[in-house]
Write an enzyme that holds these catalytic residues in place. Structure first.
Site, PDB file in Angstrom:
ATOM      1  N   SER A  35       0.644  -1.258   0.055  1.00 31.58           N
ATOM      2  CA  SER A  35      -0.316  -0.213  -0.335  1.00 31.58           C
ATOM      3  C   SER A  35       1.152   1.349  -0.036  1.00 31.58           C
ATOM      4  CB  SER A  35      -0.822  -0.489   1.013  1.00 31.58           C
ATOM      5  OG  SER A  35      -1.426   1.500   1.498  1.00 31.58           O
ATOM      6  N   TYR A  42      -2.066  -0.883   9.810  1.00 27.72           N
ATOM      7  CA  TYR A  42      -2.461  -0.764   8.311  1.00 27.72           C
ATOM      8  C   TYR A  42      -1.691  -0.605   7.786  1.00 27.72           C
ATOM      9  CZ  TYR A  42      -3.621  -0.686   3.102  1.00 27.72           C
ATOM     10  OH  TYR A  42      -3.648  -0.905   2.528  1.00 27.72           O
TER      11      TYR A  42
END
Length: 254
Positions: A147, A162
């Site tokens: 990401s 995350y």
């Protein structure tokens, strides 16, 4: 070799975790459109079955499996089933992911562990299981979905578990690429920026204008913008690329 042949996946088999929706579904479509047989899995079998139905309507060979990537037994069972049904696994996409939005001081340990288990441990376990098969065959392509959050901090997400997990996936990708290059296995990662999905719908709804303002290209992703990057890393077109993190994020990490 013609450029069209470089991107042709005819005769290949890909296993895509978290392939029932979102980015995993988009990647499955890309591979299938390039001639690949796709095996998609996730904890929710019904999502995978729905996607498989749509893919088959487009003439794509697709199969659905249930698999919790944090469970070694389920991973082994899924990999065995794909081998039985398809004969091999040429491409692995580690896409299954989890997130948890909360201020750092309020994030429960349980939530932190869940995110780490899915995003990091799940990527490790699935890579290990499929990697053993690729080592035997002396070939394979592994694509980890990281990401942009793992490349740069952001106050918009407010999801430290995350972002930390995706930074770990990035380093894991580089370590694996170096260690498995001798086996003919390519390991790369895609670092998507903000794409509409179940995972991002709340933050997009609350902070859309702020998020877009921080993206130089002035927009978020869509249903096809990840296809080219995924196909490149899965195909012969990337046969001199390994350990690379391909950011597909509109310039948000600049």
């Amino acid at each position: 070799m013609r450029v069209q042949d470089l991107f042709d996946l005819t005769g290949k088999v890909a296993l895509i975790t978290g392939g029932g929706r979102g980015l995993g579904k988009q990647i499955a479509e890309a591979f299938g459109e390039a001639g690949c047989k796709v095996a998609i899995c996730s904890r929710k079998l019904e999502n995978c079955e729905e996607t498989v139905s749509v893919l088959r309507e487009s003439g794509i060979q697709a199969l659905a499996y249930r698999c919790d990537v944090t469970n070694q037994e389920e991973i082994n069972r899924t990999v065995d089933s794909v081998l039985k049904d398809c004969g091999k696994i040429d491409i692995l996409v580690n896409n299954s992911g989890a997130t948890w939005g909360a201020p750092i001081e309020e994030m429960p340990l349980e939530a932190w562990n869940k995110v780490m288990n899915v995003n990091v441990t799940g990527t490790f376990l699935m890579s290990k299981a499929v990697g053993k098969l690729m080592i035997e065959r002396k070939c394979g392509k592994i694509i980890n979905i990281a990401s942009a959050a793992g490349l740069k901090t952001s106050e918009s997400l407010n999801a430290i578990g995350y972002s930390t997990s995706k930074a770990a996936v990035i380093h894991f990708t580089k370590e694996l690429a170096r260690n498995w290059a001798k086996h003919g296995i390519y390991v790369n990662a895609i670092a998507p920026g903000m794409f509409p999905s179940q995972m991002t719908k709340e933050v997009l709804a609350a902070q859309y204008d702020k998020i877009v303002a921080n993206i130089p290209l002035g927009r978020v992703g869509n249903d096809y913008l990840l296809k080219g990057a995924a196909l490149f890393l899965a195909s012969q077109a990337s046969d001199f690329v390994t350990g690379h993190i391909l950011a597909v994020e509109g310039g948000s990490t600049l």
